[in-house]
Each structure stands twice: as structure tokens, then as C-alpha cells.
Design a protein around this motif. Structure first.
Motif, PDB file in Angstrom:
ATOM      1  N   ILE A 167       0.712  -1.148  -0.125  1.00  0.00           N
ATOM      2  CA  ILE A 167       0.019   0.137   0.080  1.00  0.00           C
ATOM      3  C   ILE A 167       0.818   1.319  -0.103  1.00  0.00           C
ATOM      4  O   ILE A 167       1.543   1.688   0.867  1.00  0.00           O
ATOM      5  N   PRO A 168       1.184   1.785  -1.045  1.00  0.00           N
ATOM      6  CA  PRO A 168       2.142   2.735  -1.120  1.00  0.00           C
ATOM      7  C   PRO A 168       1.577   4.135  -0.672  1.00  0.00           C
ATOM      8  O   PRO A 168       0.293   4.659  -0.728  1.00  0.00           O
ATOM      9  N   THR A 211      -1.532   9.573  -0.276  1.00  0.00           N
ATOM     10  CA  THR A 211      -0.332  10.455  -0.619  1.00  0.00           C
ATOM     11  C   THR A 211      -0.672  11.874  -0.038  1.00  0.00           C
ATOM     12  O   THR A 211       0.238  12.673  -0.276  1.00  0.00           O
ATOM     13  N   ARG A 212      -1.711  12.032   0.390  1.00  0.00           N
ATOM     14  CA  ARG A 212      -1.809  13.506   0.798  1.00  0.00           C
ATOM     15  C   ARG A 212      -1.398  13.922   1.954  1.00  0.00           C
ATOM     16  O   ARG A 212      -0.951  15.196   2.272  1.00  0.00           O
ATOM     17  N   ASP A 286      -3.990  20.131  -4.454  1.00  0.00           N
ATOM     18  CA  ASP A 286      -4.301  19.984  -5.780  1.00  0.00           C
ATOM     19  C   ASP A 286      -4.525  18.164  -5.699  1.00  0.00           C
ATOM     20  O   ASP A 286      -3.557  17.773  -6.228  1.00  0.00           O
ATOM     21  N   PHE A 287      -5.547  17.650  -5.274  1.00  0.00           N
ATOM     22  CA  PHE A 287      -5.793  16.342  -5.333  1.00  0.00           C
ATOM     23  C   PHE A 287      -5.982  15.562  -6.579  1.00  0.00           C
ATOM     24  O   PHE A 287      -5.580  14.620  -6.718  1.00  0.00           O
ATOM     25  N   VAL A 288      -6.417  16.315  -7.431  1.00  0.00           N
ATOM     26  CA  VAL A 288      -6.565  15.724  -8.789  1.00  0.00           C
ATOM     27  C   VAL A 288      -5.178  15.397  -9.179  1.00  0.00           C
ATOM     28  O   VAL A 288      -4.711  14.305 -10.023  1.00  0.00           O
ATOM     29  N   ALA A 289      -4.169  16.385  -9.208  1.00  0.00           N
ATOM     30  CA  ALA A 289      -2.892  15.881  -9.657  1.00  0.00           C
ATOM     31  C   ALA A 289      -2.021  14.903  -8.864  1.00  0.00           C
ATOM     32  O   ALA A 289      -1.475  14.178  -9.459  1.00  0.00           O
ATOM     33  N   GLN A 290      -2.435  14.846  -7.730  1.00  0.00           N
ATOM     34  CA  GLN A 290      -2.001  13.988  -6.656  1.00  0.00           C
ATOM     35  C   GLN A 290      -2.399  12.647  -7.100  1.00  0.00           C
ATOM     36  O   GLN A 290      -1.479  11.663  -7.160  1.00  0.00           O
ATOM     37  N   GLU A 291      -3.682  12.469  -7.407  1.00  0.00           N
ATOM     38  CA  GLU A 291      -4.251  11.078  -7.961  1.00  0.00           C
ATOM     39  C   GLU A 291      -3.590  10.810  -9.122  1.00  0.00           C
ATOM     40  O   GLU A 291      -3.149   9.533  -9.353  1.00  0.00           O
ATOM     41  N   GLN A 292      -3.583  11.647  -9.979  1.00  0.00           N
ATOM     42  CA  GLN A 292      -2.687  11.409 -11.135  1.00  0.00           C
ATOM     43  C   GLN A 292      -1.173  10.778 -11.174  1.00  0.00           C
ATOM     44  O   GLN A 292      -0.629   9.982 -11.920  1.00  0.00           O
ATOM     45  N   MET A 293      -0.446  11.364  -9.984  1.00  0.00           N
ATOM     46  CA  MET A 293       0.752  10.910  -9.825  1.00  0.00           C
ATOM     47  C   MET A 293       0.974   9.672  -9.205  1.00  0.00           C
ATOM     48  O   MET A 293       1.704   8.820  -9.612  1.00  0.00           O
ATOM     49  N   ILE A 294      -0.141   9.174  -8.467  1.00  0.00           N
ATOM     50  CA  ILE A 294       0.003   7.751  -7.803  1.00  0.00           C
ATOM     51  C   ILE A 294      -0.349   7.066  -9.013  1.00  0.00           C
ATOM     52  O   ILE A 294       0.375   5.737  -9.031  1.00  0.00           O
ATOM     53  N   LEU A 295      -1.344   7.354  -9.971  1.00  0.00           N
ATOM     54  CA  LEU A 295      -1.603   6.126 -10.976  1.00  0.00           C
ATOM     55  C   LEU A 295      -0.256   6.191 -11.922  1.00  0.00           C
ATOM     56  O   LEU A 295      -0.066   5.288 -12.222  1.00  0.00           O
ATOM     57  N   ALA A 296       0.442   7.620 -12.170  1.00  0.00           N
ATOM     58  CA  ALA A 296       1.649   7.435 -12.839  1.00  0.00           C
ATOM     59  C   ALA A 296       2.683   6.669 -12.433  1.00  0.00           C
ATOM     60  O   ALA A 296       3.267   5.786 -13.106  1.00  0.00           O
ATOM     61  N   ALA A 297       2.765   6.580 -11.101  1.00  0.00           N
ATOM     62  CA  ALA A 297       3.788   5.887 -10.388  1.00  0.00           C
ATOM     63  C   ALA A 297       3.608   4.333 -10.624  1.00  0.00           C
ATOM     64  O   ALA A 297       4.485   3.467 -10.948  1.00  0.00           O
TER      65      ALA A 297
END
Length: 454
Positions: A167-168, A211-212, A286-297
Motif C-alpha cells: 500500500i504505497p 499520498t495526501r 491539488d488532489f487531482v494532480a496527486q491522484e494522477q501522480m500515484i497512478l503514474a507511479a
């Protein structure tokens, strides 16, 4: 001008993955290179709040004793407490190991091994960043192979382990998808790793809520790891140019070289990272950007977990291992009292401008394609321009993220170059995937060009 198309649409570089004129497997491979690649990744579950399902998973698996791994900082945060509450609700017996070291070493790994050998869990849950996930992987491995020496698994092919969930809580390593565990081997002052498909987690739980809690500088460092995972896997030597060809399929390495499936994941991750990492860094809400980054990882993890990485990662290991005096801003609480630290993503990224200018002649079209993702105008570019264009784009991107100005910012001087090269040369697991041969002279030049990057 040279046309540049996407990985899914016939990039000219895709000729790297086939041999023109080949008709059959028997005649297609005149050299001792591989002719196949394998795709392997963990099962992935994504969703806001999905961490709370972990208790049901372990109950469904009939786990008798779960070892929950975390570090002292994450142990105080919501993601860890969510896991513990979920396990309690499901009446799943569990024990907690909360001594994970940021940037794990051989000694911290040994401590984790001693813990699980004492308590004998039958399942593992890791809650944290790549350090926690990799430590749990290693502890799992050594628990199931108690007779092996510590360094055996750096090269061992056939391994097994217990079921595990990762669970990252950072958006960077992609370790929840891969069969790789990295640690510092302090006696030799270098990082090394265990790479085997059997280390893949049973399940990776990708929950944007987790990741918040990341500080801005941790967003940057972990995000730059994503960036370089994507860049390196997309520009790695093609799978069908990697040698030697395995005599048995079990000998095919986890890192196999670039291939058409990994390419798709890597390019998608790169686009997401370039668009969203600056937003996640500059705006903590910017939780949208954070969501995109955990998906990108996760996407990059699937890509590089099968294609591999090359020189940025290989060169980062001695940068981190030989650092004696530098503590990155924002990492005092993360690193621990008195500890010096060049975060992994930072140590990887500072050599990227030099590395990708050097790799460009091997596949200039791919480098131009990547430069365009960063925002470069390649309408009038030639293949000869590819390395300079991409290198400049990477520099601009790093500057917007306040990345230190090269390895000199960590206290390295020209007199340290030889030691940095010596620390890189043994990293064959990654350096052999570079699209050109990374000789001692090449590495020396790349380190020298990385002393300052702006």
C-alpha cells in the motif's frame, strides 16, 4: 525533419523490436540475443478509500498472522491507522514492524529479517513508500529461504515468498507492481538490489488518500523517480538486442529491455508526470494532480518493472551511498535524527540531462518524441538535435521543481569522480540495459557533466 509518432502508433524506433526480413524464429536470431519478453505485474486495485478493504482481503486469504510493515513516520499517519482498523474489524491477527529505515541498508534489512523469523508471519502488508515496500519484500524472501546467505538473492533466479499486499503512501517507486527490492550495502558503499518476478506483491492497493500526507519535497523526489523510470525504460536497449539469450525461461531476467507493451505504460506515465508533478508540488491541495501522480507511479512501475532502467538509476546508487554531508530540504523528519540523505528520486534525476544527451544517438526518434512531451517544438528538429533538445527540456523541468544544481550541491568534488564510477560499474542489472555501452570513460564523463546542470 523526422516524423515522430506515439508508441501505439508506429514510432519509427519500433524497428528496434523486430528484425527486418526475418521469417521464422529459427532464422530470425543470428546472434545470442533474446527473442521474447515477458510481462509480469501485481494485481492492482485503485480507488479513493480502498485501503479500508485490506482486512477483508486478508480474511479471505485465511491469513493466520500478518506482519504489517511501516516506518516511524507513517506509523503516526492515517494510512497506517486505516490498515490496522481494517485488520481489527476483520479479526485478522497481526503484528507490527515499524522500524523501517528510509533508504534501507543491509543492517536495517537484517533487523526486519530477524523480526519475521522470530514471529513467523504467513502474510505481509507494507504501508509506506518504496523503502517500506522493499524492506517487506526482502523480509518475506529471507523468511521463506532461511538457509541462504544475505547476498545470495542478488543473483538467485528461483525464489518464492508468502502472499503480500503493498500500500504505497508515496507516488514514486512503483514497487507495489514490481519484483524488485533495493537497499544500500554499507560495507561497499553502494546500492544493490534483488530482482525476481517472485517478489511481485500479490496485490497493490492504490489509494489516492494515502499520498495526501506527503510533504512537497517528497512529492518532488518520488515524482522524479516516476519520471526517470519512464524515460529510462522507454530508451533502454530493446529486448531482442539484450544478451545472453536464456537457456531456460526461468533465467529470463525481470529487467528485459524496452518492448512494445512496456513502452505504452512508460509513455503514459511520462505524460502524466510532466503534466501533474509541478502541480502536486506547488499546490498541496491539488488532489487531482496527486491522484494522477500515484497512478503514474503505478503505470511506470509496470513499464520499468519489465523493461528495466539504466544509467540514471545505476549512477544514483553511489551518489546516495557515498553521500556523507548532505540532507535534502524537507527530509529532516523523514530521514531521522542525524541522518544525511540524498533522496532516491533526486539522486536519479540530477544525472538525467547528461545521460539522455548521451543516449540519444541510439534512438533519436524516441528522444525527440519524449522532448515533445516536455513541450519542445520538434517541427524542425533533426535526429542530430535530439539529445540536446531533450537534455534542455529536462533541465527546465528540474529547475521548476527546485532540484539542486547537480551533484556538486551534495558536496561532491572532482576528486570523487573515480569513486562514483567504481560504485556504478558493478550495477550490471541496470547499466547493461543502456542503449550504448557504459564504459568507465563514459561514466566519468557523465558524472563530470552532472556536477552542475543549470
Amino acid at each position: 525533419m523526422h516524423a515522430v509518432a506515439s508508441a501505439s502508433g508506429g514510432c519509427p524506433c519500433h524497428s528496434r523490436h523486430s528484425r527486418p526480413g526475418s521469417q521464422t524464429r529459427a532464422t530470425a536470431i543470428p546472434r545470442d540475443t533474446d527473442y521474447a519478453f515477458e510481462m509480469a505485474a501485481s494485481s492492482i486495485r485503485y480507488g479513493v478509500g480502498v485501503t479500508s478493504e485490506i482486512g477483508a482481503d486478508l480474511k479471505n486469504w485465511k491469513a493466520a498472522k500478518v506482519a504489517v510493515f511501516t516506518d516511524p513516520n507513517v506509523a503516526q499517519l492515517a494510512p497506517f491507522h486505516t490498515v490496522i482498523h481494517s485488520l481489527k474489524r476483520a479479526n485478522v491477527p497481526h503484528i507490527v514492524y515499524d522500524r523501517v529505515s528510509v533508504e534501507p541498508t543491509d543492517s536495517s534489512i537484517r533487523d526486519a529479517i530477524d523480526f519475521v523469523r522470530l514471529h513467523q508471519p504467513d502474510s505481509f502488508v507494507a504501508v509506506g513508500g518504496g523503502s517500506t515496500i522493499d524492506t517487506a519484500k526482502a523480509a518475506n524472501l529471507y523468511l521463506t529461504h532461511p538457509k541462504n546467505e544475505f547476498l545470495d538473492f542478488v543473483t538467485l533466479q528461483s525464489v518464492k515468498g508468502f502472499q503480500c499486499v503493498k500500500i504505497p503512501t508515496t507516488a514514486g517507486t512503483g514497487s507495489e507492481t514490481t519484483g524488485v527490492a533495493i537497499f544500500d550495502y554499507v560495507p561497499k558503499n553502494f546500492k544493490t538490489g534483488i530482482a525476481n518476478r517472485a517478489l511481485k506483491p500479490t496485490l497493490g492497493i492504490i489509494d489516492p488518500l494515502n499520498t495526501r500526507t506527503m510533504p512537497p519535497q517528497v512529492h518532488v523526489s518520488s515524482g522524479l523517480d516516476v519520471l526517470c523510470h519512464a524515460l529510462e525504460s522507454y530508451t533502454a536497449i530493446p529486448y531482442n538486442e539484450r544478451s545472453p539469450r536464456p537457456k531456460d525461461p526461468i533465467e529470463r531476467p525481470a529487467y528485459q529491455g524496452s518492448n512494445p507493451i512496456s513502452d505504452i505504460w512508460s509513455l503514459k506515465a511520462l505524460r502524466m508526470c510532466v503534466e501533474n508533478l509541478p502541480k502536486a508540488y506547488k499546490n498541496p491541495t491539488d488532489f487531482v494532480a496527486q491522484e494522477q501522480m500515484i497512478l503514474a507511479a503505478t503505470f511506470a512501475g509496470i513499464g520499468f518493472g519489465n523493461a528495466g532502467v539504466h544509467l540514471c538509476h545505476g549512477m544514483s546508487y553511489p551518489i546516495s551511498g557515498l553521500n556523507k554531508n548532505y540532507l535534502h530540504p524537507g527530509y529532516a523528519n523523514v530521514a531521522g535524527v542525524g541522518k544525511k540523505l540524498v533522496p532516491h528520486g533526486i539522486s536519479v534525476a540530477v544525472t538525467a540531462p547528461a545521460v539522455f544527451e548521451w543516449t540519444a544517438p541510439a534512438c533519436p526518434d524516441r528522444h525527440l518524441e519524449v522532448a515533445a512531451i516536455f513541450g519542445a517544438d520538434i517541427s524542425k528538429a533533426t535526429r542530430a538535435d535530439a539529445g540536446k533538445i531533450l537534455s534542455d527540456q529536462i533541465r527546465k523541468f528540474l529547475h521548476t521543481l527546485d532540484v539542486p544544481n547537480g551533484i556538486s550541491a551534495f558536496g561532491f568534488e572532482k576528486s570523487h569522480v573515480d569513486a562514483l564510477v567504481v560504485g556504478t560499474l558493478p550495477q550490471h542489472r541496470v547499466t547493461k540495459l543502456a542503449p550504448h555501452e557504459a564504459t568507465q570513460q563514459v561514466l566519468q564523463s557523465l558524472f563530470e557533466k552532472s556536477f552542475t546542470i543549470y
